[in-house]
Design an enzyme around this catalytic site. Structure first.
Site, PDB file in Angstrom:
ATOM      1  N   HIS A 139       0.840  -1.201   0.000  1.00 29.35           N
ATOM      2  CA  HIS A 139       0.000   0.000   0.000  1.00 29.35           C
ATOM      3  C   HIS A 139       0.870   1.244   0.000  1.00 29.35           C
ATOM      4  O   HIS A 139       1.736   1.391   0.864  1.00 29.35           O
ATOM      5  CB  HIS A 139      -0.918  -0.014   1.229  1.00 29.35           C
ATOM      6  N   HIS A 163      -7.999   8.299  -3.108  1.00 30.13           N
ATOM      7  CA  HIS A 163      -8.442   6.947  -3.419  1.00 30.13           C
ATOM      8  C   HIS A 163      -9.675   6.911  -4.308  1.00 30.13           C
ATOM      9  O   HIS A 163     -10.012   5.850  -4.842  1.00 30.13           O
ATOM     10  CB  HIS A 163      -8.749   6.193  -2.117  1.00 30.13           C
ATOM     11  N   ARG A 239       7.149  20.169   2.122  1.00 32.45           N
ATOM     12  CA  ARG A 239       6.967  18.883   1.437  1.00 32.45           C
ATOM     13  C   ARG A 239       6.427  17.883   2.445  1.00 32.45           C
ATOM     14  O   ARG A 239       7.139  17.456   3.351  1.00 32.45           O
ATOM     15  CB  ARG A 239       8.304  18.397   0.856  1.00 32.45           C
ATOM     16  N   CYS A 286      14.319  19.566  -2.251  1.00 24.46           N
ATOM     17  CA  CYS A 286      13.541  18.402  -2.631  1.00 24.46           C
ATOM     18  C   CYS A 286      14.147  17.772  -3.880  1.00 24.46           C
ATOM     19  O   CYS A 286      14.641  18.476  -4.773  1.00 24.46           O
ATOM     20  CB  CYS A 286      12.100  18.810  -2.902  1.00 24.46           C
ATOM     21  N   TYR A 420      12.660   7.818  -4.394  1.00 21.99           N
ATOM     22  CA  TYR A 420      13.751   8.760  -4.607  1.00 21.99           C
ATOM     23  C   TYR A 420      14.965   8.079  -5.224  1.00 21.99           C
ATOM     24  O   TYR A 420      15.999   7.893  -4.597  1.00 21.99           O
ATOM     25  CB  TYR A 420      14.077   9.470  -3.297  1.00 21.99           C
TER      26      TYR A 420
END
Length: 579
Positions: A139, A163, A239, A286, A420
């Protein structure tokens, strides 16, 4: 004329692209072993699902069929997983009545037995029952879904509206096991209890932030914040992967877990009282900063379409991680072979890790932080305690820190093992082998133009600036930032007023309040270039060079990756002279 960052509309689909989509379309590698036919068919569907959420011309031919294509791909993936791994459900077999198929029914008391602590975990949606035991490990929101197990998921999905997409419904349908017994329905529906909104504790944000998604909140620093050496707290980019957790500072504990499982616990007062306080000036960036530029200059990328403002600088105050690890029993001066990584977990379940060598480096300046710009941490930035890893992608600087674990492997979280990372320009989302790529740590050399304005000798303020550069005519002032990961200093910034055909060197501006704090060059370098307006073309370009003579690529395609991470090619800004 000032160059701001284009204000983006709030689109929750961006969050789906960055934090959820990849996890839904990447099939575990062990499923390939089930059959050659399954591999061939799933590979075919994966190639189609590369275009999910894309708006670039190359994907326009699939635009009208995105939902169908993505849904089919997801259904196949989850169906395969369900067939191979679906647990046995002890229930009466479906029956046939008057020629009509009658599904298996379950009483709500039975559903409640399959809650958080049960071996098999069930939910209801509408009047249907689903066994999601095998969905939970993959998930994308981690174990957050455990809030709903043993009961209805509907009220949670009213909060996590990401969702509410046919694609997600298609996934859920593959875990269907039956219906709620009609005797438990009220007015034909499953009774739904009120649940708390996890976003209810999110703080109020400054209206000047440029918002990319509201829940979770993601926003970049506006131009006025980028044009200061120290970013104001309320303009520091935000973020979030989930909500801002409700953490009681007085009760907050940090647990350090050693390789043998032994643990030591610290309160915030313990940390402040027992360790030397240190302040470091560091830029956090980021991994998706400037992703929008890669999309515009190359191809579509998956993730929030950040402009040049997913980067900010602050003075961080706290204690050295190495000191706390030593106190907890880690031999920091002679690390054993089984300590290769240090893992971190936040109160909202976010996880990441860094190499152990960086964690204990006396010149690495890795801090457990409780103050930002000489004030207590703001809620959005990790109050009451966070990690700051200078010179490293901000995704490793875990907020609301409550657990540290030394280990022989990196964090198992999806944010470490999946999101990432970077792949070659030829690799698509559906075919990426995530295990083959290392997690992003240090970041490449970077620069951007944050201000481009006309100045005139007729203005008292502008006149003083023109005198500094020995100019008397109408001119243009160009400003921006430059930064390199790993503590590498910026030694030169090259600027072009004609699209990159000719170059001049910008002035590197010193920090506004004296020398930056820290063992290395952890903070960005501001720069400025002033030139006569008559010399300006239609496009300004900037590139930076760090002390290792690393520089930025000119084009985007060579460094393209489908996640749009580490975008660092030349930054171009168009210019049109005032008439």
């Amino acid at each position: 004329m000032s160059v701001g960052v284009e204000r983006a509309s709030v689109k929750n689909r961006n969050v789906m692209k960055e934090d959820f989509a990849d996890a839904y379309v990447t099939m575990p590698r062990h499923l390939y072993k089930t059959s050659g036919f399954l591999k061939h068919y799933l590979d075919r569907q994966r190639s189609l699902s590369q275009c999910l959420y894309s708006t670039v011309p190359t994907c326009k031919n699939l635009a009208s069929n995105k939902r169908r294509v993505f849904g089919a791909s997801l259904s196949l993936f989850t169906f395969a997983a369900a067939v191979i791994y679906a647990p046995t459900v002890q229930a009466e077999a479906p029956t046939e009545h008057d020629g009509q198929f009658q599904p298996t029914t379950f009483r709500l008391d039975e559903v409640r037995k399959h809650g958080r602590n049960a071996e098999e975990k069930w939910i209801t949606k509408g009047n249907k029952v689903y066994n999601i035991t095998d969905w939970i490990p993959g998930h994308p929101g981690g174990e957050v879904i455990l809030r709903a197990v043993g009961g209805p998921v509907d009220q949670y999905w009213n909060i996590f509206t990401i969702h509410k997409k046919q694609d997600v419904y298609d996934i859920l349908d593959t875990f269907y096991i039956g219906e709620v017994d009609p005797r438990d329905l009220v007015d034909g529906r499953v009774p739904v209890e009120h649940v708390d909104d996890p976003f209810k504790n999110d703080p109020k944000r400054d209206d000047r932030l440029i918002i990319h998604s509201a829940r979770p909140f993601n926003a970049e620093t506006p131009a006025e914040g980028l044009n200061a050496y120290i970013t104001p707290d309320d303009l520091f980019y935000v973020r979030q992967h989930m909500w801002v957790p409700d953490v009681d500072e007085a009760k907050h504990k940090l647990v350090v877990e050693l390789a043998d499982g032994e643990e030591k616990e610290y309160s915030l007062d313990d940390i402040k009282r027992n360790f030397k306080e240190v302040t470091v000036t560091a830029t956090l960036q980021c991994s998706g900063n400037r992703r929008k530029h890669m999309t515009e200059e190359s191809r579509s990328t998956n993730g929030l379409q950040w402009d040049a403002g997913a980067i900010s600088t602050a003075e961080w105050t706290g204690v050295r991680l190495r000191d706390v690890l030593k106190d907890a029993g880690v031999p920091i001066d002679d690390l054993p072979q089984d300590i290769k990584h240090v893992q971190f977990v936040g109160a909202e379940a976010y996880g990441a890790s860094i190499p152990a060598a960086k964690a204990v480096d006396p010149l690495g300046d890795v801090l457990l932080v409780y103050k930002m710009n000489d004030k207590p941490l703001a809620l959005d930035h990790g109050h009451p305690l966070r990690l700051v890893v200078p010179g490293t992608v901000a995704a490793r600087s875990v907020k609301w820190l409550n657990r540290i674990r030394v280990s022989d492997e990196e964090s198992p979280s999806q944010w470490q093992r999946r999101d990432y990372k970077c792949f070659g320009p030829n690799v698509a989302a559906g075919t990426a082998d995530w295990d083959s790529a290392p997690a992003i740590q240090e970041t490449p050399v970077q620069s951007a133009i944050t201000a481009l304005r006309d100045i005139t000798p007729h203005s008292p303020r502008d006149g003083k600036l023109l005198q500094v550069y020995g100019l008397e005519e109408d001119s243009i002032a160009v400003e921006g930032y430059s930064f390199a990961g790993g503590g590498r200093a910026i030694i030169r910034v090259d600027v072009s007023a004609d699209g990159g055909r000719s170059w001049q060197q910008a002035e590197l501006l010193p920090p506004e309040d004296g020398a930056a704090k820290g063992a290395k060059a952890w903070a960005w370098t501001r720069w400025r270039w002033v030139l006569p307006r008559a010399q300006a073309g239609r496009c300004f370009v900037v590139k930076a060079v760090d002390e290792a003579y690393n520089t930025q690529a000119g084009e985007y395609e060579a460094n393209y990756n489908f996640r749009g991470n580490l975008t660092s090619s030349w930054h171009r800004v168009g210019y049109r002279a005032k008439v």
